[in-house]
Write an enzyme that holds these catalytic residues in place. Structure first.
Site, PDB file in Angstrom:
ATOM      1  N   ASN A  37       0.746 -12.790   5.254  1.00 32.54           N
ATOM      2  CA  ASN A  37      -0.304 -13.860   4.344  1.00 32.54           C
ATOM      3  C   ASN A  37      -0.880 -12.790   3.197  1.00 32.54           C
ATOM      4  OD1 ASN A  37       0.107 -16.232   5.969  1.00 32.54           O
ATOM      5  ND2 ASN A  37      -1.032 -14.897   7.480  1.00 32.54           N
ATOM      6  N   PRO A  48      -6.033  -3.293  -3.188  1.00 33.37           N
ATOM      7  CA  PRO A  48      -5.059  -3.850  -2.528  1.00 33.37           C
ATOM      8  C   PRO A  48      -5.006  -3.342  -1.062  1.00 33.37           C
ATOM      9  CG  PRO A  48      -4.119  -2.254  -4.229  1.00 33.37           C
ATOM     10  CD  PRO A  48      -5.758  -2.234  -4.287  1.00 33.37           C
ATOM     11  N   LYS A  74      -0.201  -1.499  -8.811  1.00 38.04           N
ATOM     12  CA  LYS A  74      -1.646  -0.954  -8.634  1.00 38.04           C
ATOM     13  C   LYS A  74      -1.486   0.449  -8.335  1.00 38.04           C
ATOM     14  CE  LYS A  74      -3.740  -5.067  -8.157  1.00 38.04           C
ATOM     15  NZ  LYS A  74      -4.991  -5.409  -7.893  1.00 38.04           N
TER      16      LYS A  74
END
Length: 179
Positions: free
Chosen positions: A161, A66, A97
């Site tokens: 995004n 990530p 995570k």
């Protein structure tokens, strides 16, 4: 003279076409399309198939990499490192995570326009193997926005995004997460 006419491929129907078939190890043959929804569904199904019948290990969690890459035209000054650390925590929390896998890069004082003006703005991209969905993305957007607002960044001038990355398209530790 009954000949079969070839199918004409146009931009109007290309999103509906299956582009190619790939074999994911011995798990299944899966179709891939341009639609992010189909990629997400496909990745989720493959992840479930891979973990059925075996014990999970530290390398089997549903993610990896990530990361947030954020660019802003605002000067974050001596608070830049603190904001990066808080973004790292927000990513780990919202995407569930381990923070030890989270990467954050912030470029401040950059040339950015938003809506045709150079007023304070920020553009961000979050990449993750899985864990992206409406709730997680919304939570992370809220947290990052709240970290940036004190620096004069209005909430309506921040784009973030989200990209769901296939395990084979993410490299780390001299290999990809697919192996």
């Amino acid at each position: 003279h009954n000949r079969t006419k070839p199918i004409m491929i146009t931009t109007a129907n290309v999103g509906l076409l299956f582009v190619f078939l790939t074999v994911f190890q011995s798990y299944s043959i899966t179709a891939f399309t341009f639609s992010p929804h189909f990629r997400s569904v496909r990745n989720t199904r493959l992840a479930k198939r891979k973990t059925i019948g075996k014990m999970a290990t530290a390398n089997d969690f549903s993610g990896g990499d990530p990361s947030l890459i954020l660019t802003t035209n605002v000067d974050l000054g001596d608070q830049k490192l603190n904001i990066m650390k808080e973004c790292s925590k927000a990513i780990a929390k919202n995407l569930n995570k381990p923070e030890s896998y989270v990467a954050v890069s912030i470029t401040d004082n950059a040339s950015v326009i938003f809506g045709g003006t150079d007023e304070p703005a920020a553009l961000g991209c979050v990449y993750s193997i899985g864990a992206l969905n409406i709730e997680n993305n919304g939570g992370l957007t809220k947290d990052v926005t709240e970290l940036l607002e004190p620096f004069g960044l209005p909430k309506d001038r921040i784009y973030i995004n989200f990209f769901d990355i296939a395990r084979e398209n993410c490299g780390w530790n001299k290999r990809t997460f697919a192996g």
